[in-house]
Design a protein around this motif. Structure first.
Motif, PDB file in Angstrom:
ATOM      1  N   GLN A   1      -0.050 -42.528  33.340  1.00 48.34           N
ATOM      2  CA  GLN A   1      -0.971 -41.704  32.568  1.00 48.34           C
ATOM      3  C   GLN A   1      -1.752 -40.804  33.519  1.00 48.34           C
ATOM      4  OE1 GLN A   1      -0.730 -41.420  29.564  1.00 48.34           O
ATOM      5  NE2 GLN A   1      -2.623 -40.686  28.645  1.00 48.34           N
ATOM      6  N   VAL A   2      -2.136 -39.652  33.011  1.00 47.37           N
ATOM      7  CA  VAL A   2      -2.870 -38.666  33.797  1.00 47.37           C
ATOM      8  C   VAL A   2      -4.245 -38.469  33.189  1.00 47.37           C
ATOM      9  CG1 VAL A   2      -2.933 -36.259  34.529  1.00 47.37           C
ATOM     10  CG2 VAL A   2      -0.764 -37.511  34.526  1.00 47.37           C
ATOM     11  N   ARG A   3      -5.213 -38.290  34.048  1.00 49.96           N
ATOM     12  CA  ARG A   3      -6.586 -38.099  33.598  1.00 49.96           C
ATOM     13  C   ARG A   3      -7.168 -36.865  34.267  1.00 49.96           C
ATOM     14  NH1 ARG A   3     -11.649 -41.983  35.031  1.00 49.96           N
ATOM     15  NH2 ARG A   3     -13.103 -41.297  33.413  1.00 49.96           N
ATOM     16  N   LEU A   4      -7.869 -36.047  33.473  1.00 54.02           N
ATOM     17  CA  LEU A   4      -8.599 -34.892  34.007  1.00 54.02           C
ATOM     18  C   LEU A   4     -10.090 -35.145  33.809  1.00 54.02           C
ATOM     19  CD1 LEU A   4      -6.576 -31.841  32.621  1.00 54.02           C
ATOM     20  CD2 LEU A   4      -6.213 -33.117  34.712  1.00 54.02           C
ATOM     21  N   VAL A   5     -10.855 -34.998  34.874  1.00 59.22           N
ATOM     22  CA  VAL A   5     -12.290 -35.241  34.796  1.00 59.22           C
ATOM     23  C   VAL A   5     -13.031 -33.995  35.264  1.00 59.22           C
ATOM     24  CG1 VAL A   5     -14.223 -36.645  35.608  1.00 59.22           C
ATOM     25  CG2 VAL A   5     -11.995 -37.707  35.179  1.00 59.22           C
ATOM     26  N   GLU A   6     -13.857 -33.453  34.369  1.00 61.66           N
ATOM     27  CA  GLU A   6     -14.638 -32.264  34.688  1.00 61.66           C
ATOM     28  C   GLU A   6     -16.048 -32.648  35.125  1.00 61.66           C
ATOM     29  OE1 GLU A   6     -12.472 -30.614  30.783  1.00 61.66           O
ATOM     30  OE2 GLU A   6     -13.713 -32.359  31.160  1.00 61.66           O
ATOM     31  N   SER A   7     -16.659 -31.766  35.888  1.00 62.72           N
ATOM     32  CA  SER A   7     -18.046 -31.946  36.299  1.00 62.72           C
ATOM     33  C   SER A   7     -18.655 -30.583  36.567  1.00 62.72           C
ATOM     34  CB  SER A   7     -18.139 -32.829  37.552  1.00 62.72           C
ATOM     35  OG  SER A   7     -17.453 -32.240  38.630  1.00 62.72           O
ATOM     36  N   GLY A   8     -19.984 -30.551  36.614  1.00 64.67           N
ATOM     37  CA  GLY A   8     -20.666 -29.327  37.027  1.00 64.67           C
ATOM     38  C   GLY A   8     -21.350 -28.549  35.925  1.00 64.67           C
ATOM     39  N   GLY A   9     -21.219 -28.979  34.688  1.00 66.07           N
ATOM     40  CA  GLY A   9     -21.886 -28.258  33.613  1.00 66.07           C
ATOM     41  C   GLY A   9     -23.394 -28.465  33.669  1.00 66.07           C
ATOM     42  N   GLY A  10     -24.100 -27.728  32.830  1.00 64.12           N
ATOM     43  CA  GLY A  10     -25.539 -27.891  32.784  1.00 64.12           C
ATOM     44  C   GLY A  10     -26.219 -26.699  32.152  1.00 64.12           C
ATOM     45  N   LEU A  11     -27.530 -26.654  32.345  1.00 62.95           N
ATOM     46  CA  LEU A  11     -28.363 -25.580  31.802  1.00 62.95           C
ATOM     47  C   LEU A  11     -28.701 -24.596  32.920  1.00 62.95           C
ATOM     48  CD1 LEU A  11     -30.163 -24.410  29.524  1.00 62.95           C
ATOM     49  CD2 LEU A  11     -31.971 -25.953  30.317  1.00 62.95           C
ATOM     50  N   VAL A  12     -28.523 -23.319  32.637  1.00 67.88           N
ATOM     51  CA  VAL A  12     -28.788 -22.293  33.635  1.00 67.88           C
ATOM     52  C   VAL A  12     -29.372 -21.071  32.940  1.00 67.88           C
ATOM     53  CG1 VAL A  12     -26.454 -21.337  33.489  1.00 67.88           C
ATOM     54  CG2 VAL A  12     -27.781 -21.017  35.577  1.00 67.88           C
ATOM     55  N   GLN A  13     -30.200 -20.338  33.644  1.00 63.43           N
ATOM     56  CA  GLN A  13     -30.776 -19.123  33.068  1.00 63.43           C
ATOM     57  C   GLN A  13     -29.768 -17.979  33.115  1.00 63.43           C
ATOM     58  OE1 GLN A  13     -34.466 -18.337  35.163  1.00 63.43           O
ATOM     59  NE2 GLN A  13     -35.631 -19.383  33.561  1.00 63.43           N
ATOM     60  N   ASP A 110       1.044 -31.560  28.724  1.00 64.44           N
ATOM     61  CA  ASP A 110      -0.220 -30.829  28.710  1.00 64.44           C
ATOM     62  C   ASP A 110      -1.368 -31.835  28.621  1.00 64.44           C
ATOM     63  OD1 ASP A 110      -1.407 -27.958  26.851  1.00 64.44           O
ATOM     64  OD2 ASP A 110      -0.872 -28.165  28.967  1.00 64.44           O
ATOM     65  N   TYR A 111      -2.282 -31.785  29.578  1.00 58.62           N
ATOM     66  CA  TYR A 111      -3.421 -32.689  29.564  1.00 58.62           C
ATOM     67  C   TYR A 111      -4.733 -31.897  29.496  1.00 58.62           C
ATOM     68  CZ  TYR A 111      -0.461 -36.673  30.714  1.00 58.62           C
ATOM     69  OH  TYR A 111       0.490 -37.659  30.672  1.00 58.62           O
ATOM     70  N   TRP A 112      -5.729 -32.539  28.876  1.00 55.57           N
ATOM     71  CA  TRP A 112      -7.050 -31.929  28.712  1.00 55.57           C
ATOM     72  C   TRP A 112      -8.120 -32.875  29.254  1.00 55.57           C
ATOM     73  CZ3 TRP A 112      -7.869 -27.072  26.665  1.00 55.57           C
ATOM     74  CH2 TRP A 112      -6.762 -26.466  26.045  1.00 55.57           C
ATOM     75  N   GLY A 113      -9.177 -32.276  29.788  1.00 59.17           N
ATOM     76  CA  GLY A 113     -10.347 -33.052  30.139  1.00 59.17           C
ATOM     77  C   GLY A 113     -11.213 -33.282  28.917  1.00 59.17           C
ATOM     78  N   GLN A 114     -12.289 -34.026  29.119  1.00 54.47           N
ATOM     79  CA  GLN A 114     -13.169 -34.386  28.011  1.00 54.47           C
ATOM     80  C   GLN A 114     -14.175 -33.291  27.697  1.00 54.47           C
ATOM     81  OE1 GLN A 114     -13.604 -35.317  31.090  1.00 54.47           O
ATOM     82  NE2 GLN A 114     -15.789 -35.039  31.518  1.00 54.47           N
TER      83      GLN A 114
END
Length: 122
Positions: A1-13, A110-114
């Motif tokens: 199985q393959v896993r995609l993990v995203e990071s880095g989002g947030g609130l910005v002006q 085709d794989y997608w992150g959360q």
């Protein structure tokens, strides 16, 4: 199985910058195209940027010149560098990858992150 993990989002002006990262792990032989999509509330998911294994990038008109997509084939990662952010960039951002794997036979799946939320305040 393959896993995609995203990071880095947030609130910005508005006018600010943000970097999103996505790491793929699991039974990966290689990865073809990698991409970032986004989906704002009440709207369809749309392609933001994509990049081939060879490094050729494609951008949506709305982000051309402001966003940069980069990948590291050795680490199976893809980053999205976003600058000059606008309120209309607010959305959940999803990483996507076309993964070649061997499970009794060869598959390209085709794989997608959360997803990771980006909110731009005006």
């Amino acid at each position: 199985q393959v896993r995609l993990v995203e990071s880095g989002g947030g609130l910005v002006q508005a006018g600010g910058s943000l970097r999103l990262s996505c790491a793929a792990s699991g039974s990966i032989f290689s990865i073809n195209d990698m991409a970032w999509y986004r989906q704002a509330p009440g709207k369809q998911r749309e392609l933001v940027a994509s990049i081939t294994r060879g490094g050729s990038a494609h951008y949506a008109d709305s982000v051309e010149g402001r966003f940069t997509i980069l990948r590291d084939n050795a680490k199976n990662t893809v980053d999205l560098h976003m600058s000059s952010l606008k309120s209309e960039d607010t959305a959940a951002y999803y990483c996507n990858a076309g993964v070649v794997e061997y499970r009794s036979r060869w598959y390209t799946s085709d794989y997608w992150g959360q997803g990771t939320q980006v909110t731009v305040s005006s």
